[in-house]
Write a protein that holds these residues in place. Structure first.
Motif, PDB file in Angstrom:
ATOM      1  N   ARG A  88     -24.858  -9.719   1.726  1.00 59.18           N
ATOM      2  CA  ARG A  88     -23.460  -9.670   1.439  1.00 59.18           C
ATOM      3  C   ARG A  88     -23.088 -11.372   1.770  1.00 59.18           C
ATOM      4  N   SER A  89     -23.674 -11.802   2.866  1.00 58.48           N
ATOM      5  CA  SER A  89     -23.661 -13.945   2.332  1.00 58.48           C
ATOM      6  C   SER A  89     -24.868 -13.728   3.342  1.00 58.48           C
ATOM      7  N   THR A  90     -25.388 -15.140   3.455  1.00 57.29           N
ATOM      8  CA  THR A  90     -26.740 -16.463   3.528  1.00 57.29           C
ATOM      9  C   THR A  90     -27.040 -17.101   4.502  1.00 57.29           C
ATOM     10  N   PRO A  91     -25.644 -17.301   5.508  1.00 54.91           N
ATOM     11  CA  PRO A  91     -25.968 -18.468   6.659  1.00 54.91           C
ATOM     12  C   PRO A  91     -26.869 -18.232   7.357  1.00 54.91           C
ATOM     13  N   PRO A  92     -27.158 -19.988   7.439  1.00 49.97           N
ATOM     14  CA  PRO A  92     -27.969 -20.703   8.167  1.00 49.97           C
ATOM     15  C   PRO A  92     -28.565 -20.411   9.392  1.00 49.97           C
ATOM     16  N   ALA A  93     -28.707 -18.872   9.777  1.00 52.62           N
ATOM     17  CA  ALA A  93     -29.932 -18.232  11.082  1.00 52.62           C
ATOM     18  C   ALA A  93     -29.805 -17.063  10.172  1.00 52.62           C
ATOM     19  N   ALA A  94     -31.316 -17.208  10.805  1.00 50.36           N
ATOM     20  CA  ALA A  94     -31.841 -15.495  10.656  1.00 50.36           C
ATOM     21  C   ALA A  94     -31.380 -14.573  11.301  1.00 50.36           C
ATOM     22  N   ARG A  95     -30.820 -14.260  12.274  1.00 50.23           N
ATOM     23  CA  ARG A  95     -30.336 -13.157  12.852  1.00 50.23           C
ATOM     24  C   ARG A  95     -29.490 -12.628  12.338  1.00 50.23           C
ATOM     25  N   SER A  96     -28.326 -13.086  11.903  1.00 54.18           N
ATOM     26  CA  SER A  96     -26.593 -13.704  10.938  1.00 54.18           C
ATOM     27  C   SER A  96     -27.247 -13.069   9.257  1.00 54.18           C
ATOM     28  N   SER A  97     -28.546 -13.035   9.055  1.00 51.32           N
ATOM     29  CA  SER A  97     -28.767 -12.728   7.725  1.00 51.32           C
ATOM     30  C   SER A  97     -29.232 -11.697   8.082  1.00 51.32           C
ATOM     31  N   CYS A  98     -29.953 -11.002   8.873  1.00 52.76           N
ATOM     32  CA  CYS A  98     -30.479  -9.468   9.268  1.00 52.76           C
ATOM     33  C   CYS A  98     -29.111  -9.231   9.229  1.00 52.76           C
ATOM     34  N   ALA A  99     -28.084  -9.341   9.830  1.00 53.21           N
ATOM     35  CA  ALA A  99     -27.237  -8.273   9.734  1.00 53.21           C
ATOM     36  C   ALA A  99     -26.205  -7.704   8.280  1.00 53.21           C
ATOM     37  N   THR A 100     -26.939  -8.124   7.162  1.00 54.84           N
ATOM     38  CA  THR A 100     -26.350  -8.562   5.948  1.00 54.84           C
ATOM     39  C   THR A 100     -27.086  -7.800   5.038  1.00 54.84           C
ATOM     40  N   ILE A 101     -28.359  -7.402   5.258  1.00 51.27           N
ATOM     41  CA  ILE A 101     -29.664  -6.915   4.609  1.00 51.27           C
ATOM     42  C   ILE A 101     -29.584  -5.522   4.916  1.00 51.27           C
ATOM     43  N   TRP A 102     -29.682  -4.151   4.349  1.00 53.88           N
ATOM     44  CA  TRP A 102     -30.031  -2.806   4.345  1.00 53.88           C
ATOM     45  C   TRP A 102     -31.591  -2.580   4.698  1.00 53.88           C
ATOM     46  N   PRO A 103     -31.470  -2.019   5.828  1.00 53.93           N
ATOM     47  CA  PRO A 103     -33.096  -2.256   6.223  1.00 53.93           C
ATOM     48  C   PRO A 103     -33.992  -1.453   5.424  1.00 53.93           C
ATOM     49  N   PRO A 104     -33.211  -0.392   4.321  1.00 54.33           N
ATOM     50  CA  PRO A 104     -34.555   0.985   3.665  1.00 54.33           C
ATOM     51  C   PRO A 104     -34.906   0.057   2.757  1.00 54.33           C
ATOM     52  N   MET A 105     -34.138  -1.192   1.887  1.00 51.25           N
ATOM     53  CA  MET A 105     -34.242  -1.341   0.580  1.00 51.25           C
ATOM     54  C   MET A 105     -35.540  -2.906   1.422  1.00 51.25           C
ATOM     55  N   VAL A 106     -36.028  -3.434   2.311  1.00 51.05           N
ATOM     56  CA  VAL A 106     -36.704  -3.458   3.328  1.00 51.05           C
ATOM     57  C   VAL A 106     -38.340  -3.085   4.018  1.00 51.05           C
ATOM     58  N   LYS A 107     -37.754  -2.852   4.488  1.00 52.47           N
ATOM     59  CA  LYS A 107     -38.413  -2.273   5.490  1.00 52.47           C
ATOM     60  C   LYS A 107     -39.882  -1.446   4.762  1.00 52.47           C
ATOM     61  N   GLY A 108     -40.684  -1.926   5.350  1.00 49.76           N
ATOM     62  CA  GLY A 108     -42.573  -1.561   4.671  1.00 49.76           C
ATOM     63  C   GLY A 108     -42.548  -1.739   3.462  1.00 49.76           C
ATOM     64  N   LYS A 109     -41.740  -2.746   2.119  1.00 48.52           N
ATOM     65  CA  LYS A 109     -41.499  -2.875   0.917  1.00 48.52           C
ATOM     66  C   LYS A 109     -42.037  -4.881   0.522  1.00 48.52           C
ATOM     67  N   HIS A 110     -42.123  -4.610  -0.590  1.00 54.65           N
ATOM     68  CA  HIS A 110     -43.003  -5.839  -0.830  1.00 54.65           C
ATOM     69  C   HIS A 110     -41.381  -6.492  -1.703  1.00 54.65           C
ATOM     70  N   VAL A 111     -40.301  -8.177  -0.599  1.00 53.21           N
ATOM     71  CA  VAL A 111     -39.699  -7.977  -1.194  1.00 53.21           C
ATOM     72  C   VAL A 111     -39.703  -9.468  -2.383  1.00 53.21           C
ATOM     73  N   LEU A 112     -39.260 -10.035  -3.119  1.00 56.05           N
ATOM     74  CA  LEU A 112     -39.928 -10.660  -4.060  1.00 56.05           C
ATOM     75  C   LEU A 112     -37.648 -11.973  -3.687  1.00 56.05           C
ATOM     76  N   ILE A 113     -37.748 -12.446  -3.215  1.00 52.21           N
ATOM     77  CA  ILE A 113     -36.763 -13.516  -2.875  1.00 52.21           C
ATOM     78  C   ILE A 113     -36.449 -14.211  -4.123  1.00 52.21           C
ATOM     79  N   LEU A 114     -35.636 -13.823  -4.369  1.00 50.27           N
ATOM     80  CA  LEU A 114     -34.307 -14.800  -5.745  1.00 50.27           C
ATOM     81  C   LEU A 114     -33.321 -15.792  -4.869  1.00 50.27           C
ATOM     82  N   SER A 115     -33.613 -16.844  -5.460  1.00 50.90           N
ATOM     83  CA  SER A 115     -32.413 -17.617  -5.357  1.00 50.90           C
ATOM     84  C   SER A 115     -32.094 -18.892  -6.504  1.00 50.90           C
ATOM     85  N   ALA A 116     -31.296 -19.193  -6.557  1.00 43.71           N
ATOM     86  CA  ALA A 116     -29.935 -20.177  -7.812  1.00 43.71           C
ATOM     87  C   ALA A 116     -31.237 -21.442  -7.384  1.00 43.71           C
ATOM     88  N   SER A 117     -31.418 -21.669  -6.449  1.00 44.87           N
ATOM     89  CA  SER A 117     -32.031 -22.893  -6.192  1.00 44.87           C
ATOM     90  C   SER A 117     -32.642 -23.226  -4.771  1.00 44.87           C
TER      91      SER A 117
END
Length: 212
Positions: A103-132
């Motif tokens: 929902r947002s990507t603030p410059p703090a990992a603990r904040s970003s963690c709260a905005t990601i749905w864990p089942p989409m990530v746990k045990g998954k190979h995740v490609l991170i896509l950014s505009a820049s």
């Protein structure tokens, strides 16, 4: 009004819109504003970006989830479609790819963690896509969040990047400083444009700009 210039490539739907000046982001001051809004929202351009990026992953990388930063969901969907097309050597045993976006990507990992749905990530190979990827702060938070939730970073992708490596991971991008040889990013406290008395033209982020 910012004067935008289009940098073309050999492909009709693949180009970069830029404006030269003095711009401020949340992390730094830059001498170019790179406008990626149409690549993120116009289907023909999003498809062109995805087709360019997919070559780095389609034959050798397992991708279960595409984590879309900076509003890149349309590109991410096109990228997932390319990775799962019939006839391509797909390393994903499930032949399907999930999409996720914070929902947002603030410059703090603990904040970003709260905005990601864990089942989409746990045990998954995740490609991170950014505009820049320039300062790397946003991507760093995303990498830390993926690791925190037990995922594996499969790669980092962007339309424009100033580096080919970030946090030990290879960065795949379409455009880099070779496209803008005089591109520069400065700490806001040590910006030579500010010291020269050049006023800031606009506040910018991946969603657009606010002229001053």
């Amino acid at each position: 009004m910012i004067n935008m210039v289009k940098l073309p490539t050999k492909k009709s739907n693949l180009f970069l819109r830029v404006a030269k000046g003095h711009f401020a982001t949340s992390h730094s001051h830059i001498n170019y504003y790179i406008d990626v809004t149409t690549q993120k929202s116009r289907l023909s351009e999003a498809k062109a970006v995805a087709k360019e990026l997919v070559a780095a992953y389609q034959h050798s990388t397992i991708v279960d989830t595409v984590l879309c930063l900076d509003g890149t969901q349309v590109i991410g969907t096109c990228l997932a479609n390319e990775l799962t097309k019939d006839g391509f050597a797909n390393m994903n045993a499930h032949q399907t790819i999930s999409m996720s976006s914070p929902r947002s990507t603030p410059p703090a990992a603990r904040s970003s963690c709260a905005t990601i749905w864990p089942p989409m990530v746990k045990g998954k190979h995740v490609l991170i896509l950014s505009a820049s990827i320039t300062t790397g702060y946003t991507v760093q938070a995303a990498v830390e969040a993926v690791n925190y939730y037990g995922g594996t970073v499969a790669g980092l992708s962007a339309i424009f990047a100033t580096t080919h490596e970030c946090m030990g991971y290879e960065v795949t991008s379409i455009f880099d400083p070779a496209s803008l040889p005089d591109y520069a990013s400065f700490d806001s406290r040590d910006c030579p444009l500010c010291k020269a008395g050049q006023h800031i033209d606009a506040l910018v982020n991946s969603f657009g700009y606010s002229a001053l």
